[in-house]
Design a protein around this motif. Structure first.
Motif, PDB file in Angstrom:
ATOM      1  N   GLN A  14       0.832  -1.204   0.000  1.00  0.00           N
ATOM      2  CA  GLN A  14       0.000   0.000   0.000  1.00  0.00           C
ATOM      3  C   GLN A  14       0.869   1.258   0.000  1.00  0.00           C
ATOM      4  O   GLN A  14       0.542   2.257  -0.648  1.00  0.00           O
ATOM      5  N   ALA A  15       1.984   1.217   0.720  1.00  0.00           N
ATOM      6  CA  ALA A  15       2.899   2.363   0.723  1.00  0.00           C
ATOM      7  C   ALA A  15       3.514   2.570  -0.660  1.00  0.00           C
ATOM      8  O   ALA A  15       3.659   3.704  -1.127  1.00  0.00           O
ATOM      9  N   ARG A  16       3.867   1.475  -1.315  1.00  0.00           N
ATOM     10  CA  ARG A  16       4.414   1.593  -2.665  1.00  0.00           C
ATOM     11  C   ARG A  16       3.362   2.124  -3.638  1.00  0.00           C
ATOM     12  O   ARG A  16       3.667   2.935  -4.525  1.00  0.00           O
ATOM     13  N   ALA A  17       2.128   1.678  -3.485  1.00  0.00           N
ATOM     14  CA  ALA A  17       1.050   2.153  -4.347  1.00  0.00           C
ATOM     15  C   ALA A  17       0.789   3.645  -4.129  1.00  0.00           C
ATOM     16  O   ALA A  17       0.561   4.402  -5.081  1.00  0.00           O
ATOM     17  N   LEU A  58      -2.327   4.737 -15.788  1.00  0.00           N
ATOM     18  CA  LEU A  58      -0.980   4.943 -15.272  1.00  0.00           C
ATOM     19  C   LEU A  58      -0.970   4.998 -13.748  1.00  0.00           C
ATOM     20  O   LEU A  58      -0.004   4.572 -13.109  1.00  0.00           O
ATOM     21  N   SER A  59      -2.037   5.490 -13.167  1.00  0.00           N
ATOM     22  CA  SER A  59      -2.108   5.649 -11.710  1.00  0.00           C
ATOM     23  C   SER A  59      -2.180   4.321 -10.964  1.00  0.00           C
ATOM     24  O   SER A  59      -1.849   4.245  -9.782  1.00  0.00           O
ATOM     25  N   ARG A  60      -2.612   3.279 -11.632  1.00  0.00           N
ATOM     26  CA  ARG A  60      -2.741   1.982 -10.976  1.00  0.00           C
ATOM     27  C   ARG A  60      -1.368   1.359 -10.766  1.00  0.00           C
ATOM     28  O   ARG A  60      -0.638   1.108 -11.720  1.00  0.00           O
ATOM     29  N   TRP A  61      -1.033   1.114  -9.530  1.00  0.00           N
ATOM     30  CA  TRP A  61       0.268   0.528  -9.226  1.00  0.00           C
ATOM     31  C   TRP A  61       0.209  -0.985  -9.395  1.00  0.00           C
ATOM     32  O   TRP A  61      -0.721  -1.652  -8.937  1.00  0.00           O
ATOM     33  N   HIS A  62       1.209  -1.519 -10.092  1.00  0.00           N
ATOM     34  CA  HIS A  62       1.332  -2.958 -10.294  1.00  0.00           C
ATOM     35  C   HIS A  62       2.699  -3.422  -9.790  1.00  0.00           C
ATOM     36  O   HIS A  62       3.717  -2.789 -10.102  1.00  0.00           O
ATOM     37  N   LEU A  69       0.276 -10.086  -3.213  1.00  0.00           N
ATOM     38  CA  LEU A  69      -0.229  -8.996  -2.386  1.00  0.00           C
ATOM     39  C   LEU A  69      -1.187  -9.575  -1.349  1.00  0.00           C
ATOM     40  O   LEU A  69      -2.155 -10.263  -1.700  1.00  0.00           O
ATOM     41  N   THR A  70      -0.913  -9.313  -0.100  1.00  0.00           N
ATOM     42  CA  THR A  70      -1.739  -9.865   0.974  1.00  0.00           C
ATOM     43  C   THR A  70      -2.504  -8.752   1.670  1.00  0.00           C
ATOM     44  O   THR A  70      -2.204  -7.568   1.528  1.00  0.00           O
ATOM     45  N   GLY A  71      -3.517  -9.148   2.437  1.00  0.00           N
ATOM     46  CA  GLY A  71      -4.331  -8.189   3.178  1.00  0.00           C
ATOM     47  C   GLY A  71      -5.669  -7.951   2.504  1.00  0.00           C
ATOM     48  O   GLY A  71      -5.867  -8.244   1.321  1.00  0.00           O
ATOM     49  N   SER A 233       5.372  -1.053 -11.773  1.00  0.00           N
ATOM     50  CA  SER A 233       5.012   0.321 -12.124  1.00  0.00           C
ATOM     51  C   SER A 233       6.158   1.304 -11.915  1.00  0.00           C
ATOM     52  O   SER A 233       6.210   2.344 -12.567  1.00  0.00           O
ATOM     53  N   GLU A 234       7.068   1.005 -11.005  1.00  0.00           N
ATOM     54  CA  GLU A 234       8.217   1.881 -10.807  1.00  0.00           C
ATOM     55  C   GLU A 234       9.054   1.965 -12.081  1.00  0.00           C
ATOM     56  O   GLU A 234       9.554   3.043 -12.438  1.00  0.00           O
TER      57      GLU A 234
END
Length: 303
Positions: A14-17, A58-62, A69-71, A233-234
């Motif tokens: 979530q922080a990376r997103a 573009l805004s969607r982080w992959h 991805l957990t949670g 995405s980075e």
């Protein structure tokens, strides 16, 4: 070979997103505000209007392949294309809680549907990297796009030509034009097409593109987003930001007067301007070579 799996706790991904969203917003938010106000920007709109990737996409982080991805928040991605629930054995292999939930890129489905894009990206990236860079075009592709056009018929009709129509035409006629990039050449005026020493086509694109070309280096962003979400995405944003900076320099060397927009000209009709252009072009070529290799490595890592 299927990539080894690694789990990302919800707080981490979530922080990376969120960091990715902030990075995108720096460019996308002003564009969306201008679009709502029916305003144009000749430099800063380009990556959102010429390329097919839209700000929301573009805004969607992959995370790319191999990451689970957990949670609870991961469940939203089950509605996104090319995502699926992680199986119990995958959760265990990734070191995630086996009771789930967990979401992972459906790499098998991605490769089934996007194999042609993956194969072409591998070819164009590899062949471009293998060629020597050429630095003698001086950005004349933008000039050829308005050659022998009336002032009210030029590509960006709301902009003034820095040298006027006659001066622009003279610059084209007094210089050698040897564009290697089809997606620049295809916008030449009919009068200018025959002046180009090469005849780029979509079919010979893989045989002509070379690593000194500004547009070939801008297109690293295109190859990156066309392989999303199978690339992190980075990496896509690294390509985007490089393309953004190249576009600014490309338009500084164009025939348009952009000084009032905050972009002083690179006067390629002069010897000093040509020298300045080549210096920028060489620097971008070197930077692009590193990014191209990162893209090639990511593509080659796909099964």
């Amino acid at each position: 070979m299927t990539p080894a799996l690694l789990s990302l706790p919800e707080s981490v991904w979530q922080a990376r997103a969120a960091a990715h969203q902030q990075r995108v917003d720096r460019y996308a938010a002003p564009y969306l505000a201008r679009r709502s106000a029916n305003q144009k920007h000749p430099v800063e709109d380009f990556l959102f209007t010429y390329y097919t990737q839209k700000p929301g996409q573009l805004s969607r982080w992959h995370p790319g392949p191999g990451l689970v991805l957990t949670g609870a928040a991961a469940a939203e991605r089950l509605g996104w294309k090319f995502y699926r629930p992680a199986a119990g054995n995958e959760l265990e292999a990734a070191g995630a809680p086996t009771e789930g939930p967990g979401v992972v890129l459906d790499l098998e489905k991605f490769l089934e549907q996007r194999k042609e894009a993956v194969d072409f990206a591998r070819i164009i990236l590899g062949r471009t990297a293998a060629r020597p860079a050429q630095f003698g075009c001086f950005g004349l592709h933008e000039w050829a796009m308005v050659y022998q056009q009336e002032a009210n018929a030029v590509r960006h009709e709301y902009l003034e030509l820095r040298l006027g129509s006659a001066g622009t035409d003279r610059t084209v006629e007094e210089n050698r034009i040897r564009c290697t990039h089809f997606d620049a050449y295809r916008f030449y005026t009919p009068q200018a097409s025959g002046l180009n020493e090469l005849r780029p086509t979509r079919e010979n694109q893989r045989d002509l593109e070379q690593p000194g070309c500004l547009h070939a280096n801008m297109d690293l962003y295109k190859w990156a987003y066309k392989l999303s979400p199978a690339l992190p995405s980075e990496l896509v944003m690294d390509c985007f930001e490089l393309s953004w900076r190249i576009r600014a320099m490309d338009m500084q060397a164009s025939p348009y007067d952009l000084a009032a927009w905050g972009y002083p000209p690179i006067p390629i009709e002069t010897a000093a301007g040509k020298s300045d252009y080549v210096a920028h072009q060489r620097a971008f070529s070197a930077e692009s070579a590193v990014l191209r290799e990162r893209l090639r490595a990511a593509v080659d890592a796909l099964p």
